[in-house]
Design an enzyme around this catalytic site. Structure first.
Site, mmCIF file in Angstrom:
data_model
loop_
_atom_site.group_PDB
_atom_site.id
_atom_site.type_symbol
_atom_site.label_atom_id
_atom_site.label_comp_id
_atom_site.label_asym_id
_atom_site.label_seq_id
_atom_site.Cartn_x
_atom_site.Cartn_y
_atom_site.Cartn_z
ATOM 1 N N LYS A 249 0.843 -1.203 0.000
ATOM 2 C CA LYS A 249 0.000 0.000 0.000
ATOM 3 C C LYS A 249 0.877 1.251 0.000
ATOM 4 O O LYS A 249 1.724 1.427 0.865
ATOM 5 C CB LYS A 249 -0.912 -0.014 1.244
ATOM 6 C CG LYS A 249 -1.685 1.290 1.470
ATOM 7 C CD LYS A 249 -2.637 1.189 2.672
ATOM 8 C CE LYS A 249 -3.274 2.534 3.009
ATOM 9 N NZ LYS A 249 -4.147 2.493 4.200
ATOM 10 N N ASP A 254 -2.546 10.058 4.026
ATOM 11 C CA ASP A 254 -3.945 9.648 4.178
ATOM 12 C C ASP A 254 -4.682 10.629 5.086
ATOM 13 O O ASP A 254 -4.637 10.521 6.312
ATOM 14 C CB ASP A 254 -4.015 8.225 4.766
ATOM 15 C CG ASP A 254 -5.461 7.747 4.909
ATOM 16 O OD1 ASP A 254 -6.364 8.404 4.350
ATOM 17 O OD2 ASP A 254 -5.673 6.702 5.566
ATOM 18 N N LYS A 261 -10.019 12.500 8.628
ATOM 19 C CA LYS A 261 -9.626 11.904 9.908
ATOM 20 C C LYS A 261 -9.723 12.917 11.038
ATOM 21 O O LYS A 261 -9.432 14.095 10.853
ATOM 22 C CB LYS A 261 -8.176 11.433 9.820
ATOM 23 C CG LYS A 261 -8.010 10.063 9.218
ATOM 24 C CD LYS A 261 -6.575 9.589 9.359
ATOM 25 C CE LYS A 261 -6.373 8.313 8.580
ATOM 26 N NZ LYS A 261 -7.199 7.196 9.060
ATOM 27 N N ASP A 271 1.555 6.083 5.687
ATOM 28 C CA ASP A 271 0.630 5.166 5.034
ATOM 29 C C ASP A 271 1.168 4.554 3.732
ATOM 30 O O ASP A 271 0.459 3.840 3.038
ATOM 31 C CB ASP A 271 -0.707 5.892 4.787
ATOM 32 C CG ASP A 271 -1.904 5.007 5.028
ATOM 33 O OD1 ASP A 271 -1.731 3.952 5.667
ATOM 34 O OD2 ASP A 271 -3.004 5.350 4.545
ATOM 35 N N ASP A 330 -12.135 6.941 3.967
ATOM 36 C CA ASP A 330 -10.911 6.676 4.745
ATOM 37 C C ASP A 330 -10.497 5.202 4.677
ATOM 38 O O ASP A 330 -9.400 4.850 5.081
ATOM 39 C CB ASP A 330 -11.124 7.120 6.202
ATOM 40 C CG ASP A 330 -9.818 7.274 6.959
ATOM 41 O OD1 ASP A 330 -8.750 7.233 6.307
ATOM 42 O OD2 ASP A 330 -9.861 7.441 8.195
ATOM 43 N N GLU A 332 -9.404 3.597 2.236
ATOM 44 C CA GLU A 332 -8.911 3.738 0.864
ATOM 45 C C GLU A 332 -7.843 2.709 0.493
ATOM 46 O O GLU A 332 -7.661 2.394 -0.672
ATOM 47 C CB GLU A 332 -8.357 5.162 0.651
ATOM 48 C CG GLU A 332 -6.909 5.391 1.122
ATOM 49 C CD GLU A 332 -6.695 5.172 2.615
ATOM 50 O OE1 GLU A 332 -7.676 5.245 3.371
ATOM 51 O OE2 GLU A 332 -5.545 4.917 3.019
ATOM 52 N N ARG A 334 -7.620 -0.530 0.949
ATOM 53 C CA ARG A 334 -8.150 -1.750 0.315
ATOM 54 C C ARG A 334 -8.591 -1.475 -1.117
ATOM 55 O O ARG A 334 -8.601 -2.381 -1.946
ATOM 56 C CB ARG A 334 -9.287 -2.327 1.165
ATOM 57 C CG ARG A 334 -10.473 -1.418 1.312
ATOM 58 C CD ARG A 334 -11.326 -1.764 2.520
ATOM 59 N NE ARG A 334 -10.676 -1.408 3.781
ATOM 60 C CZ ARG A 334 -11.170 -1.703 4.978
ATOM 61 N NH1 ARG A 334 -12.307 -2.373 5.096
ATOM 62 N NH2 ARG A 334 -10.532 -1.347 6.071
#
Ligand code: BES
Ligand code: ZN
Ligand code: ZN
Length: 480
Positions: A249, A254, A261, A271, A330, A332, A334
């Protein structure tokens, strides 16, 4: 830093003497000590005592505790190496290790811990005083010629691997304004250029559109920096028929997107740790030249809120045609992995897939900062990754791909929801979602949200980015 092996002590700034609790110093250790007894020192694990002495080859001696001998593990030695680095001041240029016993794996672990512990992220530290003091040499005293010879062989590998781990830490610690998708891409190209039998390919936005990677495009559409897919390939006299696919990833920041968030925003440069780990593994492959075929896929994007960003409830279409209702922008990671995994599985027909992702905050709640949860559809791969993690002393623990929860990921308007807030088990949900995109391929998902970036330092892991799992993956690949 140079690592040397010698049979006798010569002049050194610091002599390190590891001790087991309740054991007397060895004959060689005794010769170097001015006093024979240190009543204040109990030799508990990672306990240290620094003493100064006159008229000896070493003006400073560091006693390092190894705890009770019957409880000592290779990791105890790795920790002792890391603990040693914490005591180093700027006057120390040369360090010598005089072990109580000569054992190849334990000495190797000490050296590895020393190299891993000697780290600081200092790209923005202007004050020389705050920078890491430079160590010129670490000398290991080994009398046994056979052990000395084998250790020499291992040291090259240890240096390559620990350098790769530290490069991953640097990437993950770098703030997102200097570790954007385009800079990451540049580092990927550089890795391919410097690596043996390594090549690099980048799918830019235009190619992503053509291929139908709607999820990666969707997640990245709210940011100035454009999303992209970085591919690295290492291929040299492969023993494996089909490649091993590593997917990481790569969300360079993020924010959560429109589901902005509420906490930990300033940490969300972390991230891209999965992608950085994959890149780190390619550095090792390109330097150590194993006979393997490995593909690395790193979907790169920034998850930002913006007038053009995806909105909560939007539907995206993945590379394999799956339609996904994005109930929470959020979740994101996956989404971009859905494209990378299904593209990788179809394009490269891999015999094994491993993905690494800082996917869920729930990984922290479930197992804390020291253990990485993993989920898998293959008992064979499960055993292999567990053995590899065990030999690297990077703890992992399996969570079930519990089918009961799978139904809750069905969307009333699309094939899948990207998350369902009603059912809990967020880390398992992440795994179940990803499972849809690997088809029948043997696959392991490592959720490194807790372990890639830690709030408190450990003996050989600094606060912040850890570079964890480069060593696990190298153990996995080396013995594949
Ligand atoms: N990048 C985060 C996960 C994360 C959290 C990593 C804390 C490291 C530390 C991920 O994209 C995320 O936001 N996950 C959500 C998923 C939820 C919306 C289903 C989470 O874990 O809260
Ligand atoms: Zn997120
Ligand atoms: Zn994320």
């Amino acid at each position: 830093m140079k690592i040397e092996i010698a049979s006798r002590i010569t002049k050194t700034d610091l002599l390190v003497l590891p001790f087991f609790a309740g054991e007397k110093p060895s004959r060689a250790q005794k010769t170097e000590l001015e006093a024979y007894a240190y009543p204040d020192f109990e030799a508990k694990t990672n306990e240290t005592l620094l003493v100064y002495q006159k008229n000896k080859l070493a003006p400073r001696i560091l006693l390092v505790g190894l705890g009770e001998p019957e409880k000592a593990l290779p990791d105890t030695w790795r920790q002792a190496g890391g603990t040693t680095t914490k005591t180093l001041k700027k006057n120390i240029r040369s360090v010598t290790l005089l072990p109580p016993k000569e054992d190849l794996y334990r000495l190797a672990a000490f050296v590895e811990g020393f190299l891993l512990g000697h780290y600081r992220y200092e790209d923005f530290l202007r004050d020389e005083e705050r920078r890491l003091p430079d160590i010129e040499t670490l000398t290991v005293i080994v009398e046994d010629k056979k052990i000395a010879h084998s250790l020499q062989g291992k040291i090259h590998e240890i240096q390559i691997v620990t350098d790769a781990v530290k490069s991953v830490r640097d990437m993950v610690n770098s703030p997102s304004n200097v570790m954007s998708p385009s800079i990451f891409e540049h580092l990927g190209k550089l890795t391919a250029k410097n690596g043996f039998k390594t090549r690099c390919n980048v799918l830019d936005e235009k190619k992503l559109k053509k291929l139908g990677m709607g999820c990666l495009l969707g997640v990245g559409q709210g940011a100035k920096e454009r999303p992209r897919m970085l591919m690295l390939e290492y291929k040299y006299k492969p023993k494996n028929k089909h490649p091993i696919l590593l997917v990481g990833k790569g969300i360079c920041f993020d924010s959560g997107g429109i589901n902005l968030k509420m906490q930990m925003l300033e940490d969300m440069k972390l991230d891209m740790a999965g992608a950085a780990t994959v890149l780190g593994v390619f550095k090792v492959l390109g330097a150590l030249r194993p006979e393997l075929h490995v593909i690395g896929l790193m979907p790169l994007a920034e998850n930002m809120p913006d007038g053009g960003a995806i909105k909560s409830g939007d539907v995206l279409i993945a590379f394999n045609g799956t339609t996904i209702e994005v109930v929470n922008t959020d979740a994101e990671g996956r989404l971009i992995l859905a494209d990378a995994l299904s593209y990788g599985a179809k394009t490269y027909d891999p015999e094994a897939i491993i993905d690494l992702a800082t996917l869920t905050g729930a990984a922290i709640t479930a197992l804390g900062y020291a253990i990485t949860p993993f989920l898998t559809n293959s008992s064979v791969l499960k055993e292999k990754i567990e053995i590899a993690a065990h030999s690297a002393d990077e703890k992992i623990w399996e969570l079930p791909l519990e089918k009961t929860y799978r139904k809750s990921l069905e969307s009333p308007i699309a094939d899948l929801l990207n998350t369902n807030p009603k059912i809990g088990a967020s880390t398992i949900q992440g795994g179940l979602f990803l499972e849809d995109f690997v088809g029948e391929k043997p696959w392991v998902h490592l959720d490194i949200a807790a372990t890639a970036y830690i709030p408190e330092p450990r003996p050989y892991l600094p606060k912040g980015a850890t570079g964890k799992h480069v060593r696990t993956l190298w153990e996995f690949l080396k013995h594949y």
